[in-house]
Write an enzyme that holds these catalytic residues in place. Structure first.
Site, PDB file in Angstrom:
ATOM      1  N   TYR A  91     -67.638  47.084   4.809  1.00 46.45           N
ATOM      2  CA  TYR A  91     -68.983  46.533   4.674  1.00 46.45           C
ATOM      3  C   TYR A  91     -69.604  46.912   3.329  1.00 46.45           C
ATOM      4  CZ  TYR A  91     -68.917  45.849   9.789  1.00 46.45           C
ATOM      5  OH  TYR A  91     -68.611  45.487  11.067  1.00 46.45           O
TER       6      TYR A  91
ATOM      7  N   SER B 219     -72.678  41.039  16.897  1.00 50.75           N
ATOM      8  CA  SER B 219     -73.400  39.761  16.824  1.00 50.75           C
ATOM      9  C   SER B 219     -73.951  39.354  18.191  1.00 50.75           C
ATOM     10  CB  SER B 219     -72.497  38.656  16.274  1.00 50.75           C
ATOM     11  OG  SER B 219     -72.096  38.954  14.958  1.00 50.75           O
TER      12      SER B 219
ATOM     13  N   LEU C 245     -76.837  38.700  19.016  1.00 47.57           N
ATOM     14  CA  LEU C 245     -77.885  37.686  18.852  1.00 47.57           C
ATOM     15  C   LEU C 245     -77.344  36.439  18.167  1.00 47.57           C
ATOM     16  CD1 LEU C 245     -80.823  40.026  17.752  1.00 47.57           C
ATOM     17  CD2 LEU C 245     -80.192  39.291  20.054  1.00 47.57           C
TER      18      LEU C 245
ATOM     19  N   PHE D  97     -78.879  33.416  15.314  1.00 51.14           N
ATOM     20  CA  PHE D  97     -79.151  32.053  15.762  1.00 51.14           C
ATOM     21  C   PHE D  97     -79.926  32.041  17.075  1.00 51.14           C
ATOM     22  CE2 PHE D  97     -78.405  27.790  17.293  1.00 51.14           C
ATOM     23  CZ  PHE D  97     -78.372  27.023  16.137  1.00 51.14           C
TER      24      PHE D  97
ATOM     25  N   GLY E 250     -71.122  26.975   5.887  1.00 48.88           N
ATOM     26  CA  GLY E 250     -69.930  26.204   6.206  1.00 48.88           C
ATOM     27  C   GLY E 250     -69.294  26.528   7.537  1.00 48.88           C
TER      28      GLY E 250
END
Length: 338
Positions: A56, A211, A213, A217, A234
């Site tokens: 990261y 992720s 959430l 989104f 994309g």
């Protein structure tokens, strides 16, 4: 705040914090001082389970391989606070995960990455050390065997695996106890419920949804402009199918309005409810750049649903258009290998 156990003995806050959000990943700029303030105030708010990885962050000039800069950021706030947190980090991805990065899981690399992470984090021991993605050229048992040696050496306390299949999880657990599986799991990403979640429940392994959430989104706050930069640009769910997938957001928002809650709180509370229903500990790790969102997310812990609300949230996955993979290789996530 109460704690939740991952595996038999790793006690963590019931909600974790995904530190990746504090690095240059989803677009925009991140000020390191502001990021440190967010981390410190997150711990003060009661979220003590911090999740990072050696890959990261933006790499420093001249550095190849895992950037390590997110680990350095986390390490910078640990002096005087190390005993207040549970540190999770990962190894195995050798470059940018959104660009078809390679993986490596040999014993020498496991040892090398652990030493580098310890140095960057400024600590003597990692509480939870994950294999971020398995190396298809190396049996998972071999990689986990090397990771187990790090436990014996006192450099790691618990082991975890990310995006493994149920068979890979069972094979790894036979070599050394696995405390947690980390994979994407949320209202709109439920493929892990077919095989991986039942295997984790059977073996007494905790689940750490990343992720949770839906990369933001499900909160209803993303716009088309938001996703045009960073790793979401994309991607199937966020680009061509952006409008179609608002139907999922509408379901979440509808339940949130009924409960006087936010969509983020509903999405996180659904994971807690789903974990309870499926018989395993679940500790989501949402990330944010604002401590106000952390406090908001903590409101999910005590949220409960009616049977009708659970049914509506459960059926939302049927409305999703596009898969969850952000990498062009279908094997990058567990469902691509099952």
């Amino acid at each position: 705040m109460t704690t939740t156990k991952l595996g038999d003995t790793l006690a963590v806050s019931p909600l974790g914090f995904g530190c990746m959000a504090l690095s240059h990943v989803y677009g925009g700029t991140v000020d390191d001082d502001a990021a440190r303030t967010t981390l410190i105030e997150t711990i003060d708010a009661g979220v003590t389970f911090l999740d990072t990885a050696n890959v990261y962050g933006a790499p420093r000039e001249g550095v190849s391989g895992p950037a390590g800069t997110n680990e350095e950021l986390v390490g910078s706030i640990l002096p005087g606070r190390r005993d207040q947190v549970q540190l999770a980090t990962k190894f195995g991805i050798t470059g940018d995960p959104t660009a078809g990065a390679a993986t490596r899981g040999d014993a020498a690399y496991a040892r090398q990455c652990c030493e580098e992470s310890l140095r960057r984090l400024g600590t003597d021991v990692i509480d939870l050390y994950y294999l971020h993605r398995r190396d298809p050229q190396i049996p998972v048992e071999e990689t986990v065997g090397a990771m187990a040696e790090l436990v014996t050496a006192g450099k790691v306390r618990h082991l975890g695996l990310s995006e493994v299949t149920a068979d890979e999880l069972r094979a790894a657990h036979a070599v050394h106890p696995i405390a947690a599986v980390q994979s994407e799991w949320s209202i709109w990403s439920r493929d892990v419920e077919a095989q991986v979640v039942p295997a984790a429940a059977e073996l007494g392994i905790g689940f750490v949804p990343y992720s949770p959430l839906g990369r933001g989104f499900l909160t209803g706050t993303l716009t088309r402009e938001t996703v045009k930069s960073g790793m979401l640009a994309g991607r199937a769910r966020f680009d061509d199918n952006f409008d179609a997938n608002q139907a999922v957001v509408d379901v979440v928002r509808g339940v949130a309005d009924e409960l006087d809650a936010t969509p983020a709180q509903v999405a996180l509370a659904w994971l807690f409810a789903q974990g309870k229903a499926l018989g395993l500990s679940v500790v989501p790790i949402p990330g944010t750049r604002r401590v106000e969102r952390v406090r908001e997310n903590l409101g999910s812990i005590d949220l409960s649903f009616t049977d009708d609300q659970l049914a509506r949230l459960g059926s939302a996955a049927d409305l999703v258009v596009g898969d969850r993979n952000i990498n062009g290789d279908p094997r990058w996530i567990s469902s691509g290998r099952e």
